[in-house]
Write a protein that holds these residues in place. Structure first.
Motif, PDB file in Angstrom:
ATOM      1  N   LEU A   1     -35.735  22.428  26.170  1.00 58.24           N
ATOM      2  CA  LEU A   1     -34.456  23.139  26.269  1.00 58.24           C
ATOM      3  C   LEU A   1     -33.412  22.255  26.944  1.00 58.24           C
ATOM      4  CD1 LEU A   1     -32.716  25.621  25.855  1.00 58.24           C
ATOM      5  CD2 LEU A   1     -33.671  26.553  27.967  1.00 58.24           C
ATOM      6  N   ASP A   2     -33.792  21.540  28.008  1.00 53.81           N
ATOM      7  CA  ASP A   2     -32.872  20.607  28.659  1.00 53.81           C
ATOM      8  C   ASP A   2     -32.311  19.605  27.648  1.00 53.81           C
ATOM      9  OD1 ASP A   2     -32.658  21.343  31.372  1.00 53.81           O
ATOM     10  OD2 ASP A   2     -34.544  20.346  31.873  1.00 53.81           O
ATOM     11  N   SER A   3     -33.177  19.084  26.802  1.00 51.21           N
ATOM     12  CA  SER A   3     -32.763  18.111  25.787  1.00 51.21           C
ATOM     13  C   SER A   3     -31.771  18.726  24.815  1.00 51.21           C
ATOM     14  CB  SER A   3     -33.974  17.580  25.019  1.00 51.21           C
ATOM     15  OG  SER A   3     -34.818  16.865  25.873  1.00 51.21           O
ATOM     16  N   ALA A   4     -32.025  19.952  24.412  1.00 51.61           N
ATOM     17  CA  ALA A   4     -31.119  20.639  23.478  1.00 51.61           C
ATOM     18  C   ALA A   4     -29.771  20.904  24.133  1.00 51.61           C
ATOM     19  CB  ALA A   4     -31.752  21.941  23.005  1.00 51.61           C
ATOM     20  N   LEU A   5     -29.773  21.339  25.375  1.00 57.88           N
ATOM     21  CA  LEU A   5     -28.521  21.627  26.071  1.00 57.88           C
ATOM     22  C   LEU A   5     -27.711  20.357  26.321  1.00 57.88           C
ATOM     23  CD1 LEU A   5     -29.772  24.275  28.657  1.00 57.88           C
ATOM     24  CD2 LEU A   5     -28.401  24.689  26.612  1.00 57.88           C
ATOM     25  N   ALA A   6     -28.396  19.236  26.498  1.00 57.82           N
ATOM     26  CA  ALA A   6     -27.723  17.969  26.802  1.00 57.82           C
ATOM     27  C   ALA A   6     -26.868  17.456  25.642  1.00 57.82           C
ATOM     28  CB  ALA A   6     -28.751  16.918  27.193  1.00 57.82           C
ATOM     29  N   VAL A   7     -27.204  17.818  24.427  1.00 59.49           N
ATOM     30  CA  VAL A   7     -26.446  17.310  23.273  1.00 59.49           C
ATOM     31  C   VAL A   7     -25.252  18.199  22.915  1.00 59.49           C
ATOM     32  CG1 VAL A   7     -28.463  16.168  22.299  1.00 59.49           C
ATOM     33  CG2 VAL A   7     -27.833  18.438  21.482  1.00 59.49           C
ATOM     34  N   LEU A   8     -25.179  19.374  23.497  1.00 57.27           N
ATOM     35  CA  LEU A   8     -24.100  20.294  23.151  1.00 57.27           C
ATOM     36  C   LEU A   8     -22.766  19.814  23.689  1.00 57.27           C
ATOM     37  CD1 LEU A   8     -25.747  23.759  23.835  1.00 57.27           C
ATOM     38  CD2 LEU A   8     -25.484  22.590  21.653  1.00 57.27           C
TER      39      LEU A   8
ATOM     40  N   LEU B   1     -25.626  27.074  20.297  1.00 56.05           N
ATOM     41  CA  LEU B   1     -27.077  26.926  20.289  1.00 56.05           C
ATOM     42  C   LEU B   1     -27.689  28.297  20.073  1.00 56.05           C
ATOM     43  CD1 LEU B   1     -29.645  25.211  20.717  1.00 56.05           C
ATOM     44  CD2 LEU B   1     -29.465  25.752  23.154  1.00 56.05           C
ATOM     45  N   PHE B   2     -28.486  28.416  19.031  1.00 52.73           N
ATOM     46  CA  PHE B   2     -29.200  29.650  18.738  1.00 52.73           C
ATOM     47  C   PHE B   2     -30.655  29.438  19.105  1.00 52.73           C
ATOM     48  CE2 PHE B   2     -25.543  29.460  15.962  1.00 52.73           C
ATOM     49  CZ  PHE B   2     -24.999  30.720  16.109  1.00 52.73           C
ATOM     50  N   ILE B   3     -31.175  30.340  19.919  1.00 47.37           N
ATOM     51  CA  ILE B   3     -32.559  30.227  20.365  1.00 47.37           C
ATOM     52  C   ILE B   3     -33.341  31.375  19.747  1.00 47.37           C
ATOM     53  CG2 ILE B   3     -34.092  30.135  22.346  1.00 47.37           C
ATOM     54  CD1 ILE B   3     -31.634  29.234  23.987  1.00 47.37           C
TER      55      ILE B   3
ATOM     56  N   LEU C   1     -15.368  24.908  15.130  1.00 45.44           N
ATOM     57  CA  LEU C   1     -15.021  24.180  16.348  1.00 45.44           C
ATOM     58  C   LEU C   1     -16.065  23.140  16.748  1.00 45.44           C
ATOM     59  CD1 LEU C   1     -13.746  27.205  18.459  1.00 45.44           C
ATOM     60  CD2 LEU C   1     -12.391  25.575  17.126  1.00 45.44           C
ATOM     61  N   GLY C   2     -17.224  23.204  16.138  1.00 43.13           N
ATOM     62  CA  GLY C   2     -18.300  22.292  16.514  1.00 43.13           C
ATOM     63  C   GLY C   2     -19.486  22.446  15.586  1.00 43.13           C
ATOM     64  N   LYS C   3     -20.636  22.084  16.100  1.00 40.55           N
ATOM     65  CA  LYS C   3     -21.875  22.155  15.325  1.00 40.55           C
ATOM     66  C   LYS C   3     -22.716  23.339  15.780  1.00 40.55           C
ATOM     67  CE  LYS C   3     -22.207  17.164  14.708  1.00 40.55           C
ATOM     68  NZ  LYS C   3     -23.047  15.972  14.930  1.00 40.55           N
TER      69      LYS C   3
END
Length: 72
Positions: free
Chosen positions: A33-40, A46-48, A17-19
């Motif tokens: 983390l903000d930067s990572a969440l912004a591209v979703l 997202l795996f942390i 369904l996505g990346k």
């Protein structure tokens, strides 16, 4: 569907369904983390891994961001 083969390994089905994104060792860096969440986008995962908190000044904010994102 996920299947645990051991306590340390989580096996997931392919994301069709996505990346998938992986981020590790945040160490309280909420800006990262903000930067990572912004591209979703919808369907992305997202795996942390690694240290979420510790040395950074915004460890509590990192935890809050993750909790808020999971609640969506």
């Amino acid at each position: 569907m996920s299947t645990n083969r051991s306590n340390d390994i989580l096996v997931l089905e392919e994301n069709r369904l996505g990346k998938d994104y992986i981020i590790a060792d945040l160490h309280g860096n909420a800006k990262c983390l903000d930067s990572a969440l912004a591209v979703l986008k919808e369907g992305d995962r997202l795996f942390i891994a690694g240290d979420l908190t510790d040395r950074g000044e915004e460890s509590c904010r990192v935890i809050s961001l993750i909790a808020d994102y999971q609640a969506k």
